[in-house]
Design an enzyme around this catalytic site. Sequence first.
Site, PDB file in Angstrom:
ATOM      1  N   ASN A   1      27.883  33.082  38.901  1.00 13.90           N
ATOM      2  CA  ASN A   1      29.348  33.154  38.837  1.00 13.90           C
ATOM      3  C   ASN A   1      29.957  32.109  37.890  1.00 13.90           C
ATOM      4  O   ASN A   1      31.128  32.209  37.521  1.00 13.90           O
ATOM      5  CB  ASN A   1      29.990  33.024  40.226  1.00 13.90           C
ATOM      6  CG  ASN A   1      29.884  34.285  41.068  1.00 13.90           C
ATOM      7  OD1 ASN A   1      29.853  34.233  42.299  1.00 13.90           O
ATOM      8  ND2 ASN A   1      29.834  35.450  40.425  1.00 13.90           N
ATOM      9  N   TRP A   2      29.148  31.130  37.453  1.00 13.85           N
ATOM     10  CA  TRP A   2      29.640  30.164  36.464  1.00 13.85           C
ATOM     11  C   TRP A   2      29.980  30.852  35.152  1.00 13.85           C
ATOM     12  O   TRP A   2      30.643  30.266  34.295  1.00 13.85           O
ATOM     13  CB  TRP A   2      28.591  29.068  36.217  1.00 13.85           C
ATOM     14  CG  TRP A   2      28.289  28.250  37.427  1.00 13.85           C
ATOM     15  CD1 TRP A   2      27.126  28.271  38.156  1.00 13.85           C
ATOM     16  CD2 TRP A   2      29.131  27.287  38.076  1.00 13.85           C
ATOM     17  NE1 TRP A   2      27.199  27.386  39.205  1.00 13.85           N
ATOM     18  CE2 TRP A   2      28.423  26.764  39.177  1.00 13.85           C
ATOM     19  CE3 TRP A   2      30.419  26.810  37.827  1.00 13.85           C
ATOM     20  CZ2 TRP A   2      28.945  25.813  40.036  1.00 13.85           C
ATOM     21  CZ3 TRP A   2      30.950  25.850  38.676  1.00 13.85           C
ATOM     22  CH2 TRP A   2      30.217  25.368  39.764  1.00 13.85           C
TER      23      TRP A   2
ATOM     24  N   ASN B   1      36.825  42.138  45.330  1.00  9.35           N
ATOM     25  CA  ASN B   1      38.128  41.433  45.351  1.00  9.35           C
ATOM     26  C   ASN B   1      38.952  41.760  44.106  1.00  9.35           C
ATOM     27  O   ASN B   1      40.167  41.985  44.187  1.00  9.35           O
ATOM     28  CB  ASN B   1      37.913  39.914  45.391  1.00  9.35           C
ATOM     29  CG  ASN B   1      37.266  39.439  46.672  1.00  9.35           C
ATOM     30  OD1 ASN B   1      37.140  40.198  47.626  1.00  9.35           O
ATOM     31  ND2 ASN B   1      36.842  38.184  46.686  1.00  9.35           N
ATOM     32  N   GLY B   2      38.294  41.742  42.948  1.00  3.47           N
ATOM     33  CA  GLY B   2      38.999  41.986  41.692  1.00  3.47           C
ATOM     34  C   GLY B   2      39.577  43.396  41.648  1.00  3.47           C
ATOM     35  O   GLY B   2      40.735  43.592  41.245  1.00  3.47           O
ATOM     36  N   ARG B   3      38.773  44.378  42.079  1.00  2.00           N
ATOM     37  CA  ARG B   3      39.258  45.771  42.062  1.00  2.00           C
ATOM     38  C   ARG B   3      40.391  45.971  43.064  1.00  2.00           C
ATOM     39  O   ARG B   3      41.330  46.711  42.825  1.00  2.00           O
ATOM     40  CB  ARG B   3      38.094  46.741  42.337  1.00  2.00           C
ATOM     41  CG  ARG B   3      37.283  47.046  41.090  1.00  2.00           C
ATOM     42  CD  ARG B   3      35.935  47.607  41.409  1.00  2.00           C
ATOM     43  NE  ARG B   3      35.041  46.539  41.869  1.00  2.00           N
ATOM     44  CZ  ARG B   3      33.880  46.760  42.459  1.00  2.00           C
ATOM     45  NH1 ARG B   3      33.476  47.992  42.691  1.00  2.00           N
ATOM     46  NH2 ARG B   3      33.116  45.754  42.820  1.00  2.00           N
ATOM     47  N   TRP B   4      40.305  45.296  44.192  1.00  2.00           N
ATOM     48  CA  TRP B   4      41.384  45.381  45.202  1.00  2.00           C
ATOM     49  C   TRP B   4      42.695  44.907  44.567  1.00  2.00           C
ATOM     50  O   TRP B   4      43.737  45.545  44.740  1.00  2.00           O
ATOM     51  CB  TRP B   4      41.012  44.514  46.400  1.00  2.00           C
ATOM     52  CG  TRP B   4      41.970  44.566  47.549  1.00  2.00           C
ATOM     53  CD1 TRP B   4      41.878  45.362  48.655  1.00  2.00           C
ATOM     54  CD2 TRP B   4      43.169  43.777  47.718  1.00  2.00           C
ATOM     55  NE1 TRP B   4      42.936  45.128  49.500  1.00  2.00           N
ATOM     56  CE2 TRP B   4      43.754  44.160  48.945  1.00  2.00           C
ATOM     57  CE3 TRP B   4      43.804  42.797  46.951  1.00  2.00           C
ATOM     58  CZ2 TRP B   4      44.931  43.595  49.439  1.00  2.00           C
ATOM     59  CZ3 TRP B   4      44.983  42.233  47.429  1.00  2.00           C
ATOM     60  CH2 TRP B   4      45.531  42.644  48.659  1.00  2.00           C
TER      61      TRP B   4
ATOM     62  N   ASP C   1      31.941  42.005  47.867  1.00  2.64           N
ATOM     63  CA  ASP C   1      32.282  42.453  46.513  1.00  2.64           C
ATOM     64  C   ASP C   1      33.544  43.313  46.523  1.00  2.64           C
ATOM     65  O   ASP C   1      33.802  44.035  47.489  1.00  2.64           O
ATOM     66  CB  ASP C   1      31.098  43.250  45.944  1.00  2.64           C
ATOM     67  CG  ASP C   1      31.192  43.436  44.443  1.00  2.64           C
ATOM     68  OD1 ASP C   1      32.030  42.770  43.803  1.00  2.64           O
ATOM     69  OD2 ASP C   1      30.428  44.254  43.909  1.00  2.64           O
TER      70      ASP C   1
HETATM   71  C1  FPP Z   1      33.466  39.392  44.466  1.00  7.14           C
HETATM   72  O1  FPP Z   1      34.632  39.982  44.054  1.00  7.14           O
HETATM   73  C2  FPP Z   1      33.637  38.220  45.267  1.00  7.14           C
HETATM   74  C3  FPP Z   1      33.280  36.948  44.913  1.00  7.14           C
HETATM   75  C4  FPP Z   1      32.971  36.472  43.551  1.00  7.14           C
HETATM   76  C5  FPP Z   1      33.169  35.955  45.949  1.00  7.14           C
HETATM   77  C6  FPP Z   1      34.486  35.387  46.336  1.00  7.14           C
HETATM   78  C7  FPP Z   1      34.592  35.425  47.765  1.00  7.14           C
HETATM   79  C8  FPP Z   1      35.687  35.105  48.410  1.00  7.14           C
HETATM   80  C9  FPP Z   1      36.934  34.649  47.741  1.00  7.14           C
HETATM   81  C10 FPP Z   1      35.664  35.040  49.856  1.00  7.14           C
HETATM   82  C11 FPP Z   1      35.563  33.583  50.145  1.00  7.14           C
HETATM   83  C12 FPP Z   1      34.852  33.308  51.333  1.00  7.14           C
HETATM   84  C13 FPP Z   1      34.790  32.071  51.847  1.00  7.14           C
HETATM   85  C14 FPP Z   1      33.898  31.854  52.983  1.00  7.14           C
HETATM   86  C15 FPP Z   1      35.574  30.943  51.320  1.00  7.14           C
HETATM   87  P1  FPP Z   1      34.698  40.325  42.514  1.00  7.14           P
HETATM   88  O2  FPP Z   1      35.601  39.330  41.887  1.00  7.14           O
HETATM   89  O3  FPP Z   1      33.335  40.383  41.933  1.00  7.14           O
HETATM   90  O4  FPP Z   1      35.339  41.754  42.583  1.00  7.14           O
HETATM   91  P2  FPP Z   1      35.235  42.903  41.474  1.00  7.14           P
HETATM   92  O5  FPP Z   1      33.760  43.276  41.378  1.00  7.14           O
HETATM   93  O6  FPP Z   1      36.063  43.983  42.052  1.00  7.14           O
HETATM   94  O7  FPP Z   1      35.777  42.332  40.197  1.00  7.14           O
END
Ligand code: FPP
Length: 248
Positions: free
Chosen positions: A76-77, A30-33, A28
Amino acid sequence: MNQAVAKADPASAAGKGGAPRHVAIIMDGNGRWAKKRLLPRVAGHKQGVEAARRTVRAAGDLGIEVLTLYAFSSENWRRPASEIGDLMGLLRRFIIDDIDELAEAGVRLRVIGDYRALSPDIVSLIDSAIARTAENSRTTLVIALNYGAQDELVRAIRSFAADAVAGRIDPQTINDADVEARLDTSDLPPLDLLIRTSGEKRLSNFLLWQAAYAELMFVDTLWPDFDRDALAAAIGQFGQRERRFGGL
Ligand code: FPP
């Protein structure tokens, strides 16, 4: 004593100074990063894939038998179509670009979740990657795709119900080992350690049954910053935990 209790027997479980056999991660943040850097969310997901690559390599080196990564949940959809498209594109590229390295590093690929609902080209990439790495035994990389623990349990319950209606099983005999046998994780060792990055403290429908006796670890690191040292630190902390499995 039923089989699930036997499996959770402290004498046979990982922990107590030992390394976890099965580690799962809710990746978890990615978006905040990306937001912190004024970048689009997809930039965070791209770095998230880099973090996943580092973590798979580190897991092998650190002797973890099974690493389960929550890459796309059945919820996530609900994200915007453009972000879903970005995530599917990254998944496609990850399999295409990394399959050789994974295969050569002795990684066996597995998928949990209803991944057959993904686009047909991704399903066929996954199926051939699974087939190609099936005999590998160094590390098992389990990617959770279109996975939700409640959905996994609903699918198991449906299969019990179908067997009961057809007279193949007596509902009164169903025990926890029978339930485990119908989960997506049936062939995997028990979950020892569940890590969530980014400071959120939720399980978000991930491995709810399997987490019954897992050690839970919530770290503030955003997923794109997760690395070998972070994994090694989590394993070190796991070794300090006393696991009692309901006993004393
Ligand atoms: C959460 O960040 C992450 C995900 C929805 C999963 C995505 C994962 C990856 C891109 C790694 C991929 C791995 C493989 C094995 C291909 P978020 O978007 O919820 O972050 P936030 O809560 O900060 O918005």
